[in-house]
Write a protein that holds these residues in place. Sequence first.
Motif, PDB file in Angstrom:
ATOM      1  N   PHE A 290      -7.770 -13.652   5.760  1.00 47.86           N
ATOM      2  CA  PHE A 290      -7.637 -15.049   6.627  1.00 47.86           C
ATOM      3  C   PHE A 290      -7.124 -15.059   8.039  1.00 47.86           C
ATOM      4  CE2 PHE A 290      -7.797 -15.527   1.924  1.00 47.86           C
ATOM      5  CZ  PHE A 290      -8.646 -16.651   1.532  1.00 47.86           C
ATOM      6  N   GLY A 291      -7.122 -13.977   8.648  1.00 46.92           N
ATOM      7  CA  GLY A 291      -6.909 -13.695  10.045  1.00 46.92           C
ATOM      8  C   GLY A 291      -5.255 -13.382  10.220  1.00 46.92           C
ATOM      9  N   GLY A 292      -4.726 -12.980   9.109  1.00 48.57           N
ATOM     10  CA  GLY A 292      -3.377 -12.817   9.303  1.00 48.57           C
ATOM     11  C   GLY A 292      -3.015 -11.425   9.241  1.00 48.57           C
ATOM     12  N   THR A 293      -1.778 -10.948   9.660  1.00 51.77           N
ATOM     13  CA  THR A 293      -1.289  -9.622   9.572  1.00 51.77           C
ATOM     14  C   THR A 293       0.045  -9.683   8.543  1.00 51.77           C
ATOM     15  OG1 THR A 293      -1.626  -9.603  12.197  1.00 51.77           O
ATOM     16  CG2 THR A 293      -0.370  -7.939  11.213  1.00 51.77           C
ATOM     17  N   PRO A 294      -0.228  -8.612   7.859  1.00 51.39           N
ATOM     18  CA  PRO A 294       0.826  -8.066   6.720  1.00 51.39           C
ATOM     19  C   PRO A 294       2.379  -7.760   7.530  1.00 51.39           C
ATOM     20  CG  PRO A 294      -1.064  -7.179   6.173  1.00 51.39           C
ATOM     21  CD  PRO A 294      -1.438  -7.970   7.471  1.00 51.39           C
ATOM     22  N   PRO A 295       3.371  -8.034   6.694  1.00 63.68           N
ATOM     23  CA  PRO A 295       4.751  -7.691   7.505  1.00 63.68           C
ATOM     24  C   PRO A 295       4.411  -6.197   7.717  1.00 63.68           C
ATOM     25  CG  PRO A 295       4.966  -8.690   5.396  1.00 63.68           C
ATOM     26  CD  PRO A 295       3.521  -8.667   5.759  1.00 63.68           C
ATOM     27  N   VAL A 296       5.353  -5.549   8.545  1.00 57.28           N
ATOM     28  CA  VAL A 296       5.542  -4.020   8.652  1.00 57.28           C
ATOM     29  C   VAL A 296       6.148  -3.583   7.058  1.00 57.28           C
ATOM     30  CG1 VAL A 296       6.828  -2.390   9.490  1.00 57.28           C
ATOM     31  CG2 VAL A 296       6.474  -4.273  10.952  1.00 57.28           C
ATOM     32  N   TYR A 297       5.231  -2.502   6.830  1.00 55.90           N
ATOM     33  CA  TYR A 297       5.306  -1.800   5.708  1.00 55.90           C
ATOM     34  C   TYR A 297       6.832  -1.341   5.203  1.00 55.90           C
ATOM     35  CZ  TYR A 297       4.219   0.867   1.381  1.00 55.90           C
ATOM     36  OH  TYR A 297       3.850   1.149   0.082  1.00 55.90           O
ATOM     37  N   PRO A 298       7.524  -1.676   4.240  1.00 46.38           N
ATOM     38  CA  PRO A 298       9.062  -1.576   4.318  1.00 46.38           C
ATOM     39  C   PRO A 298       9.403   0.019   3.730  1.00 46.38           C
ATOM     40  CG  PRO A 298       8.562  -2.772   2.401  1.00 46.38           C
ATOM     41  CD  PRO A 298       7.246  -2.534   3.292  1.00 46.38           C
ATOM     42  N   LEU A 299       8.072   0.859   3.220  1.00 46.60           N
ATOM     43  CA  LEU A 299       8.439   2.253   2.809  1.00 46.60           C
ATOM     44  C   LEU A 299       7.717   3.353   3.589  1.00 46.60           C
ATOM     45  CD1 LEU A 299       7.362   1.323  -0.940  1.00 46.60           C
ATOM     46  CD2 LEU A 299       9.638   1.174   0.093  1.00 46.60           C
ATOM     47  N   LEU A 300       8.465   4.488   3.447  1.00 41.37           N
ATOM     48  CA  LEU A 300       8.029   5.412   4.075  1.00 41.37           C
ATOM     49  C   LEU A 300       6.380   5.843   3.830  1.00 41.37           C
ATOM     50  CD1 LEU A 300      10.895   8.086   3.434  1.00 41.37           C
ATOM     51  CD2 LEU A 300      10.527   6.341   5.575  1.00 41.37           C
ATOM     52  N   VAL A 301       5.630   6.301   4.678  1.00 39.41           N
ATOM     53  CA  VAL A 301       4.149   6.576   4.524  1.00 39.41           C
ATOM     54  C   VAL A 301       3.984   8.097   4.806  1.00 39.41           C
ATOM     55  CG1 VAL A 301       1.883   6.334   5.262  1.00 39.41           C
ATOM     56  CG2 VAL A 301       3.674   4.373   5.326  1.00 39.41           C
ATOM     57  N   GLU A 302       3.268   8.684   3.675  1.00 38.95           N
ATOM     58  CA  GLU A 302       3.312  10.043   3.559  1.00 38.95           C
ATOM     59  C   GLU A 302       2.273  10.576   4.765  1.00 38.95           C
ATOM     60  OE1 GLU A 302       2.117  11.918  -0.164  1.00 38.95           O
ATOM     61  OE2 GLU A 302       4.094  11.734  -0.738  1.00 38.95           O
ATOM     62  N   PRO A 303       2.371  11.734   5.599  1.00 41.73           N
ATOM     63  CA  PRO A 303       1.347  12.104   6.244  1.00 41.73           C
ATOM     64  C   PRO A 303       0.130  12.489   6.025  1.00 41.73           C
ATOM     65  CG  PRO A 303       3.117  13.586   5.999  1.00 41.73           C
ATOM     66  CD  PRO A 303       3.497  12.493   5.301  1.00 41.73           C
TER      67      PRO A 303
END
Length: 303
Positions: A290-303
């Motif tokens: 719907f044209g929105g942007t999710p909040p910054v992902y709060p967990l660590l992301v695996e490389p």
Amino acid sequence: MSTSPQPSSTSPEPPLPEAPAPVPEVQPPVPGGRSPAPSSLSPSRASDFMRCPLLYRFRVIDRLPEKPSEAATRGTLVHAVLERLFDDPAAERTAPRAKAMVPGQWDRLLESRPELGELFGDDPGGERLGRWLGEAEALVERWFTLEDPVRLEPAERELFVETELESGLRLRGVIDRVDVAPTGEVRIVDYKTGKAPRPEYADEAWFQMVFYALVVRRLKGAVPRRLQLVYLGSGDVITYDPVEADLRRVERKLLALWEAIRRATETGDWRPRRTRLCGWCDHQAVCPEFGGTPPVYPLLVEP
């Protein structure tokens, strides 16, 4: 599946084993470590992920607030009345008595969740609230045309259950009612305040019920004899007698979901899925669909 009501007389039995206190489905990340895998699933959260992985993220990981709705709150109110009605002796479980409980249970609900008062903040005269309470009373009254509470003595009401699979995944949920016949056969009952869906849309409700059957079988050692959905909105009672194969299929599905949620948790890849239910979602403003942007992902992301 059988589509006709199957009332039965029941008698109490010792309660199911007491469950430990609930824990969050996803633990906070350990600094410098990997993002945690989900630790548990409930029917509602499993359904969220199947419906829209991003919705699961918003609810479980981001824990974004959601506004209460009149429909969902009415369901909570009706459930409370039907639960507490069984505190009364059998002869006093009448439709007038149950309808009279609605205002008092609404007051109790407001005491525990004051934010629900916002639903009718723009209704100073109380007309809309009065209609809403009347709708709840009508749903309660309809239940008496579907089941006879005089003949029922539930073994459990609003029962929290939890079990851990061999994989380490914990399954948990709250069952509206558990009936146990004198022969020991178990019936799991769930109240729905909406209308019965067409058969092609009934999968989610039956997934929830077989989920509960799987948990109860692991706790009590036997497959429940019957699963029963009571749709107060349309006056339908739908039953299904599960077999062990049904439980195995749901268990395999849950393990696959758990693995998919684990991967999404570690990678941060939560795909939105647009469906006809999006119109009722509180998170359109932060949804890419719907044209929105999710909040910054709060967990660590695996490389």
